[in-house]
Scaffold this motif. Structure first.
Motif, PDB file in Angstrom:
ATOM      1  N   MET A   1     -11.449  -6.768   0.798  1.00  0.00           N
ATOM      2  CA  MET A   1     -11.787  -8.570  -0.244  1.00  0.00           C
ATOM      3  C   MET A   1     -12.241  -8.008  -1.180  1.00  0.00           C
ATOM      4  SD  MET A   1     -10.633 -10.668   1.941  1.00  0.00           S
ATOM      5  CE  MET A   1     -10.459 -12.189   2.658  1.00  0.00           C
ATOM      6  N   GLY A   2     -11.527  -9.090  -2.452  1.00  0.00           N
ATOM      7  CA  GLY A   2     -12.269  -9.058  -3.887  1.00  0.00           C
ATOM      8  C   GLY A   2     -12.553 -10.226  -4.521  1.00  0.00           C
ATOM      9  N   PRO A   3     -13.333 -10.363  -5.415  1.00  0.00           N
ATOM     10  CA  PRO A   3     -13.858 -12.031  -5.825  1.00  0.00           C
ATOM     11  C   PRO A   3     -12.451 -12.820  -5.595  1.00  0.00           C
ATOM     12  CG  PRO A   3     -13.717 -10.280  -7.254  1.00  0.00           C
ATOM     13  CD  PRO A   3     -13.033  -9.237  -6.525  1.00  0.00           C
ATOM     14  N   ASN A   4     -11.417 -12.473  -5.717  1.00  0.00           N
ATOM     15  CA  ASN A   4     -10.254 -13.444  -5.689  1.00  0.00           C
ATOM     16  C   ASN A   4      -9.233 -13.476  -4.067  1.00  0.00           C
ATOM     17  OD1 ASN A   4     -10.903 -13.923  -8.573  1.00  0.00           O
ATOM     18  ND2 ASN A   4      -9.484 -12.616  -8.935  1.00  0.00           N
ATOM     19  N   GLY A   5     -10.332 -12.509  -3.381  1.00  0.00           N
ATOM     20  CA  GLY A   5      -9.457 -12.818  -2.009  1.00  0.00           C
ATOM     21  C   GLY A   5      -9.080 -11.236  -1.772  1.00  0.00           C
ATOM     22  N   PRO A   6      -7.789 -11.449  -1.115  1.00  0.00           N
ATOM     23  CA  PRO A   6      -7.477  -9.605  -0.005  1.00  0.00           C
ATOM     24  C   PRO A   6      -6.421  -9.170  -1.502  1.00  0.00           C
ATOM     25  CG  PRO A   6      -6.461 -11.150   1.156  1.00  0.00           C
ATOM     26  CD  PRO A   6      -7.347 -11.737  -0.194  1.00  0.00           C
ATOM     27  N   GLU A   7      -7.239  -7.129  -2.333  1.00  0.00           N
ATOM     28  CA  GLU A   7      -6.735  -6.300  -2.966  1.00  0.00           C
ATOM     29  C   GLU A   7      -6.154  -5.448  -2.509  1.00  0.00           C
ATOM     30  OE1 GLU A   7      -9.576  -5.959  -6.041  1.00  0.00           O
ATOM     31  OE2 GLU A   7     -10.102  -8.059  -6.423  1.00  0.00           O
ATOM     32  N   LEU A   8      -4.820  -5.160  -3.466  1.00  0.00           N
ATOM     33  CA  LEU A   8      -4.512  -3.868  -2.706  1.00  0.00           C
ATOM     34  C   LEU A   8      -5.126  -2.557  -3.227  1.00  0.00           C
ATOM     35  CD1 LEU A   8      -0.538  -4.277  -3.252  1.00  0.00           C
ATOM     36  CD2 LEU A   8      -1.704  -4.485  -1.227  1.00  0.00           C
ATOM     37  N   ILE A   9      -5.540  -1.877  -3.204  1.00  0.00           N
ATOM     38  CA  ILE A   9      -6.052  -0.626  -2.901  1.00  0.00           C
ATOM     39  C   ILE A   9      -5.115   0.860  -3.608  1.00  0.00           C
ATOM     40  CG2 ILE A   9      -7.512   1.575  -2.168  1.00  0.00           C
ATOM     41  CD1 ILE A   9      -9.771  -0.692  -0.408  1.00  0.00           C
ATOM     42  N   ASP A  10      -4.833   0.740  -4.394  1.00  0.00           N
ATOM     43  CA  ASP A  10      -3.545   1.927  -3.966  1.00  0.00           C
ATOM     44  C   ASP A  10      -3.507   2.924  -3.586  1.00  0.00           C
ATOM     45  OD1 ASP A  10      -2.393  -0.109  -5.929  1.00  0.00           O
ATOM     46  OD2 ASP A  10      -2.979   0.712  -7.568  1.00  0.00           O
ATOM     47  N   SER A  11      -4.748   3.850  -4.117  1.00  0.00           N
ATOM     48  CA  SER A  11      -4.945   5.005  -2.452  1.00  0.00           C
ATOM     49  C   SER A  11      -4.854   4.959  -1.204  1.00  0.00           C
ATOM     50  CB  SER A  11      -6.314   5.431  -3.336  1.00  0.00           C
ATOM     51  OG  SER A  11      -6.890   4.829  -3.040  1.00  0.00           O
ATOM     52  N   LEU A  12      -4.852   3.646  -0.768  1.00  0.00           N
ATOM     53  CA  LEU A  12      -4.875   3.976   0.618  1.00  0.00           C
ATOM     54  C   LEU A  12      -3.788   2.780   0.861  1.00  0.00           C
ATOM     55  CD1 LEU A  12      -8.645   2.288   1.115  1.00  0.00           C
ATOM     56  CD2 LEU A  12      -7.301   5.338   1.341  1.00  0.00           C
ATOM     57  N   LEU A  13      -2.728   2.916   0.051  1.00  0.00           N
ATOM     58  CA  LEU A  13      -1.126   1.887   0.575  1.00  0.00           C
ATOM     59  C   LEU A  13      -0.687   2.789   1.230  1.00  0.00           C
ATOM     60  CD1 LEU A  13      -0.269  -0.468  -0.538  1.00  0.00           C
ATOM     61  CD2 LEU A  13       1.397   1.128  -2.098  1.00  0.00           C
ATOM     62  N   LEU A  14      -0.442   1.660   2.583  1.00  0.00           N
ATOM     63  CA  LEU A  14       0.004   1.946   3.687  1.00  0.00           C
ATOM     64  C   LEU A  14      -0.537   2.321   5.170  1.00  0.00           C
ATOM     65  CD1 LEU A  14       3.567   2.270   1.616  1.00  0.00           C
ATOM     66  CD2 LEU A  14       2.824  -0.211   3.434  1.00  0.00           C
ATOM     67  N   SER A  15      -2.378   2.845   4.851  1.00  0.00           N
ATOM     68  CA  SER A  15      -2.362   3.606   5.641  1.00  0.00           C
ATOM     69  C   SER A  15      -3.625   2.995   6.443  1.00  0.00           C
ATOM     70  CB  SER A  15      -3.331   4.440   4.573  1.00  0.00           C
ATOM     71  OG  SER A  15      -4.612   3.666   3.970  1.00  0.00           O
ATOM     72  N   GLY A  16      -3.275   1.360   6.822  1.00  0.00           N
ATOM     73  CA  GLY A  16      -3.164   1.493   8.367  1.00  0.00           C
ATOM     74  C   GLY A  16      -4.993   1.132   8.296  1.00  0.00           C
ATOM     75  N   TYR A  17      -5.287   0.523   9.100  1.00  0.00           N
ATOM     76  CA  TYR A  17      -7.428   1.081   9.203  1.00  0.00           C
ATOM     77  C   TYR A  17      -7.553   2.176   8.915  1.00  0.00           C
ATOM     78  CZ  TYR A  17     -10.762  -1.313  11.411  1.00  0.00           C
ATOM     79  OH  TYR A  17     -13.056  -1.702  11.240  1.00  0.00           O
ATOM     80  N   PRO A  18      -8.643   2.209   7.786  1.00  0.00           N
ATOM     81  CA  PRO A  18      -9.568   2.945   7.592  1.00  0.00           C
ATOM     82  C   PRO A  18      -9.994   3.310   8.651  1.00  0.00           C
ATOM     83  CG  PRO A  18      -9.214   1.613   5.812  1.00  0.00           C
ATOM     84  CD  PRO A  18      -9.054   0.027   7.370  1.00  0.00           C
ATOM     85  N   SER A  19     -10.008   5.092   8.451  1.00  0.00           N
ATOM     86  CA  SER A  19     -10.763   5.600   9.584  1.00  0.00           C
ATOM     87  C   SER A  19     -11.968   5.972  10.191  1.00  0.00           C
ATOM     88  CB  SER A  19     -10.118   7.161   9.819  1.00  0.00           C
ATOM     89  OG  SER A  19     -10.189   7.648   8.626  1.00  0.00           O
ATOM     90  N   GLY A  20     -12.150   5.338   8.519  1.00  0.00           N
ATOM     91  CA  GLY A  20     -13.526   5.618   8.617  1.00  0.00           C
ATOM     92  C   GLY A  20     -15.313   4.365   8.678  1.00  0.00           C
TER      93      GLY A  20
END
Length: 137
Positions: A1-20
């Motif tokens: 979440m960013g200051p304007n709501g959900p934001e895309l993180i290009d480096s994680l696009l389509l990678s699902g729930y972050p493992s860490g």
């Protein structure tokens, strides 16, 4: 979440729930009477089925990188996890039932598009069954 709501993180696009990322606590009383909850990144869902996580669908081997087109089609149109007959079905919120009638050419186009993505190594957590949910959270 960013200051304007959900934001895309290009480096994680389509990678699902972050493992860490830790699995957040869920108030069991919030999931009653058929209700479901999603986390802020829309990569985790909690409902009567337990807890499920968005899959890595990048071209990495942790995603669909080793899948055949046939496996992809079986997952998308028949709801088989990893496209493996007789395994478990895909869990909500994946709406695989909506893709049952998809034309093979369209499935192929989706498959080829996803196989062309930048690979992101991400091992998504396994689902948590409802009976284990209380002890996990």
């Amino acid at each position: 979440m960013g200051p304007n709501g959900p934001e895309l993180i290009d480096s994680l696009l389509l990678s699902g729930y972050p493992s860490g990322r830790p699995i957040p606590e869920v108030d069991e009383n919030a999931v009653t009477n058929g209700r479901a909850l999603m986390n802020e990144g829309l990569t985790m869902a909690v409902g009567p089925w337990g807890v499920s996580f968005a899959s890595d669908i990048t071209s990495d081997e942790t995603g669909i990188g080793t899948w055949t087109e046939e496996q992809f089609s079986k997952a998308l149109k028949q709801g088989w996890y990893k496209g493996i007959d007789g395994g478990r079905k895909l869990l909500p919120p994946m709406p695989w039932q909506n893709f049952r009638e998809m034309k093979d050419g369209d499935v192929r186009a989706m498959y080829l598009n996803l196989k062309s993505t930048r690979p992101v190594r991400n091992i998504v957590p396994s689902p948590v069954s409802p009976r284990l949910q209380a002890s996990t959270f």
